[in-house]
Design a protein around this motif. Structure first.
Motif, PDB file in Angstrom:
ATOM      1  N   PHE A  76     117.826  19.804 -36.284  1.00 27.71           N
ATOM      2  CA  PHE A  76     117.064  19.622 -37.140  1.00 27.71           C
ATOM      3  C   PHE A  76     117.621  19.295 -38.647  1.00 27.71           C
ATOM      4  O   PHE A  76     118.684  19.943 -39.008  1.00 27.71           O
ATOM      5  CB  PHE A  76     115.914  20.831 -37.648  1.00 27.71           C
ATOM      6  CG  PHE A  76     115.291  21.015 -38.739  1.00 27.71           C
ATOM      7  CD1 PHE A  76     114.209  20.276 -38.992  1.00 27.71           C
ATOM      8  CD2 PHE A  76     115.539  21.512 -40.020  1.00 27.71           C
ATOM      9  CE1 PHE A  76     113.276  19.901 -40.075  1.00 27.71           C
ATOM     10  CE2 PHE A  76     114.666  21.616 -41.019  1.00 27.71           C
ATOM     11  CZ  PHE A  76     113.575  20.715 -41.118  1.00 27.71           C
ATOM     12  N   THR A  77     117.233  18.181 -39.292  1.00 29.96           N
ATOM     13  CA  THR A  77     117.663  17.746 -40.585  1.00 29.96           C
ATOM     14  C   THR A  77     116.674  17.991 -41.608  1.00 29.96           C
ATOM     15  O   THR A  77     115.750  17.301 -41.305  1.00 29.96           O
ATOM     16  CB  THR A  77     118.285  16.582 -40.708  1.00 29.96           C
ATOM     17  OG1 THR A  77     119.567  16.562 -39.623  1.00 29.96           O
ATOM     18  CG2 THR A  77     119.063  15.998 -41.906  1.00 29.96           C
TER      19      THR A  77
ATOM     20  N   ARG B 288     114.114  17.389 -44.692  1.00 30.91           N
ATOM     21  CA  ARG B 288     113.657  16.539 -45.651  1.00 30.91           C
ATOM     22  C   ARG B 288     114.055  16.684 -47.189  1.00 30.91           C
ATOM     23  O   ARG B 288     114.069  18.034 -47.573  1.00 30.91           O
ATOM     24  CB  ARG B 288     112.292  16.029 -45.532  1.00 30.91           C
ATOM     25  CG  ARG B 288     112.081  14.823 -46.189  1.00 30.91           C
ATOM     26  CD  ARG B 288     110.556  14.258 -46.381  1.00 30.91           C
ATOM     27  NE  ARG B 288     109.903  15.370 -46.893  1.00 30.91           N
ATOM     28  CZ  ARG B 288     108.439  15.051 -46.665  1.00 30.91           C
ATOM     29  NH1 ARG B 288     107.846  14.582 -45.979  1.00 30.91           N
ATOM     30  NH2 ARG B 288     107.792  16.162 -47.308  1.00 30.91           N
TER      31      ARG B 288
ATOM     32  N   ARG C 196     109.928  20.443 -42.281  1.00 33.95           N
ATOM     33  CA  ARG C 196     109.682  18.970 -42.585  1.00 33.95           C
ATOM     34  C   ARG C 196     111.118  18.312 -42.477  1.00 33.95           C
ATOM     35  O   ARG C 196     112.098  18.640 -43.289  1.00 33.95           O
ATOM     36  CB  ARG C 196     109.108  18.672 -43.837  1.00 33.95           C
ATOM     37  CG  ARG C 196     107.668  19.525 -43.973  1.00 33.95           C
ATOM     38  CD  ARG C 196     107.007  18.890 -45.352  1.00 33.95           C
ATOM     39  NE  ARG C 196     105.585  19.289 -45.433  1.00 33.95           N
ATOM     40  CZ  ARG C 196     104.967  19.118 -46.518  1.00 33.95           C
ATOM     41  NH1 ARG C 196     105.382  18.603 -47.561  1.00 33.95           N
ATOM     42  NH2 ARG C 196     103.746  19.617 -46.410  1.00 33.95           N
ATOM     43  N   GLY C 197     111.230  17.385 -41.675  1.00 32.45           N
ATOM     44  CA  GLY C 197     112.661  16.770 -41.668  1.00 32.45           C
ATOM     45  C   GLY C 197     112.637  16.073 -40.337  1.00 32.45           C
ATOM     46  O   GLY C 197     111.539  15.935 -39.508  1.00 32.45           O
ATOM     47  N   LYS C 198     114.097  15.663 -39.850  1.00 30.57           N
ATOM     48  CA  LYS C 198     114.157  15.002 -38.655  1.00 30.57           C
ATOM     49  C   LYS C 198     114.267  16.084 -37.544  1.00 30.57           C
ATOM     50  O   LYS C 198     115.282  16.935 -37.799  1.00 30.57           O
ATOM     51  CB  LYS C 198     115.219  14.088 -38.830  1.00 30.57           C
ATOM     52  CG  LYS C 198     115.674  13.393 -37.319  1.00 30.57           C
ATOM     53  CD  LYS C 198     116.724  12.407 -37.613  1.00 30.57           C
ATOM     54  CE  LYS C 198     116.853  11.398 -36.381  1.00 30.57           C
ATOM     55  NZ  LYS C 198     118.210  10.890 -36.624  1.00 30.57           N
ATOM     56  N   GLN C 199     113.711  16.015 -36.502  1.00 32.91           N
ATOM     57  CA  GLN C 199     113.712  17.122 -35.326  1.00 32.91           C
ATOM     58  C   GLN C 199     114.194  16.154 -33.844  1.00 32.91           C
ATOM     59  O   GLN C 199     113.201  15.317 -33.938  1.00 32.91           O
ATOM     60  CB  GLN C 199     112.598  17.789 -35.221  1.00 32.91           C
ATOM     61  CG  GLN C 199     112.167  18.619 -36.217  1.00 32.91           C
ATOM     62  CD  GLN C 199     110.890  19.676 -36.197  1.00 32.91           C
ATOM     63  OE1 GLN C 199     111.008  20.417 -35.305  1.00 32.91           O
ATOM     64  NE2 GLN C 199     109.836  19.210 -36.921  1.00 32.91           N
ATOM     65  N   TRP C 200     114.930  16.612 -33.334  1.00 32.84           N
ATOM     66  CA  TRP C 200     115.206  15.928 -32.101  1.00 32.84           C
ATOM     67  C   TRP C 200     116.071  16.933 -31.063  1.00 32.84           C
ATOM     68  O   TRP C 200     116.557  17.700 -31.672  1.00 32.84           O
ATOM     69  CB  TRP C 200     115.806  14.548 -32.320  1.00 32.84           C
ATOM     70  CG  TRP C 200     117.348  14.861 -32.638  1.00 32.84           C
ATOM     71  CD1 TRP C 200     118.631  14.409 -31.836  1.00 32.84           C
ATOM     72  CD2 TRP C 200     118.021  15.069 -33.772  1.00 32.84           C
ATOM     73  NE1 TRP C 200     119.753  14.540 -32.502  1.00 32.84           N
ATOM     74  CE2 TRP C 200     119.322  15.107 -33.816  1.00 32.84           C
ATOM     75  CE3 TRP C 200     117.584  15.317 -35.207  1.00 32.84           C
ATOM     76  CZ2 TRP C 200     120.249  15.414 -34.929  1.00 32.84           C
ATOM     77  CZ3 TRP C 200     118.362  15.650 -36.350  1.00 32.84           C
ATOM     78  CH2 TRP C 200     119.752  15.626 -35.893  1.00 32.84           C
TER      79      TRP C 200
END
Length: 314
Positions: free
Chosen positions: A13-14, A16, A50-54
């Motif tokens: 997770f990065t 936002r 909230r942010g990039k999840q992968w």
């Protein structure tokens, strides 16, 4: 040099960048104001990050006796320096490296490959939403069949280990969860000895250094509770706390119980009053899931039952 490998499936997770409007919004207007725990930040702890999840996979050379922390350090040093996780002592004493391993909260440094690596087929049974198929037990749980030493397949793989941030807390980055909400709850219960503050003196007028001397039986009533390292594992396991309901959480109640059971403390009534709230002991459902993985061997579920009984008996 080992010829075997382990595949780590890491939920990354990065965040936002936070907007000024989000910072100004503050806490939830629906927090319970009648309780001292209503404005503790529990709302932000349950907010979806909230942010990039992968999910990212890493294949790491490993042996069955390596710890999961060893594998992450290998990745950090030789494969991907951007991977974020927290650790300190590396010996199960500080509690800073608590994460979800195969869906079960535990410490990275005490989790061994031989106990947590699972066959690739079992890992594939997890769907896109993170739910496991019925009948597939998480490695390390009471219902799982854990092999003493996993057997490598034809490709030399010992299996797959899934890692995610500790449940029940906001994710800061990758495997790092923000446990400040839990620490705030503990602080609000004044986790320190509160005696009468009067220095006892001897017949000669000198300070009596044995003022708070205890019998072994008195020490035994709370000594085990002093082993709590506030790692958050019990909170991540608790379906009430991690599920998002208003609940002070088992960690804070353990710290309260530690001083309630201390014969030297003189604020027992006030301590019991502080946790006798809708989101205090009343929210505990006695599931006892909090006991299952305590790295310090505390029977958290039993302690919850004991402190609830004291509140009801007062």
């Amino acid at each position: 040099m080992t010829n075997t490998t382990v595949t780590l499936q890491i939920h990354r997770f990065t965040p936002r960048a936070e907007r000024e409007r989000d910072r100004a919004r503050g806490g939830s207007p629906f927090a319970k104001k009648s309780s001292p725990f209503g404005d503790s930040g529990a709302a932000s702890a349950r907010r979806r990050p909230r942010g990039k999840q992968w999910v990212q996979e890493y294949v790491v050379a490993a042996s069955a006796d390596d710890s999961v922390l060893d594998l992450l350090l290998t990745i950090k040093r030789t494969m991907d320096p951007t991977l974020a996780f927290r650790y300190s002592c590396g010996h199960g004493m500080c509690g800073s490296d608590a994460v979800a391993i195969n869906g079960t909260p535990n410490l990275l440094c005490t989790a061994m490959v031989k106990d947590w690596a699972k066959p690739a087929e079992a890992a594939a049974s997890v769907d896109d939403e993170g739910f496991r198929a019925t009948g597939v037990a998480a490695a390390g749980s009471d219902d799982a069949v854990v092999s003493v030493s996993p057997v490598a397949d034809a490709d030399g793989s010992l299996g797959v280990i899934e890692l995610a941030a500790l449940p029940g807390f906001p994710v800061q980055r990758d495997l790092i969860a923000d446990i400040d909400p839990m620490l705030d709850q503990i602080r609000k219960l004044k986790p320190y000895l509160q005696a009468d503050g009067v220095l006892a003196t001897t017949s000669e007028g000198k300070i009596d250094v044995f003022e708070y001397l205890q019998h072994p039986e008195q020490l035994a009533q709370y000594e085990t509770l002093t082993n709590c390292i506030a790692c958050g594992v019990c909170e991540g396991l608790c379906p009430v706390y991690a599920g998002g309901d208003a609940f002070i959480g088992p960690a804070a109640l353990i710290w309260a119980s530690r001083f309630v059971n201390d014969s030297r403390d003189e604020r027992t009534a006030e301590r019991l009053e502080a946790i006798d709230t809708a989101d205090g002991v009343a929210a505990c459902q006695s599931v006892r899931a909090c006991t299952r993985q305590c790295p310090r061997g505390i029977d958290v579920g039993e302690e919850m039952w004991q402190i609830v009984a004291k509140v009801r008996e007062r």
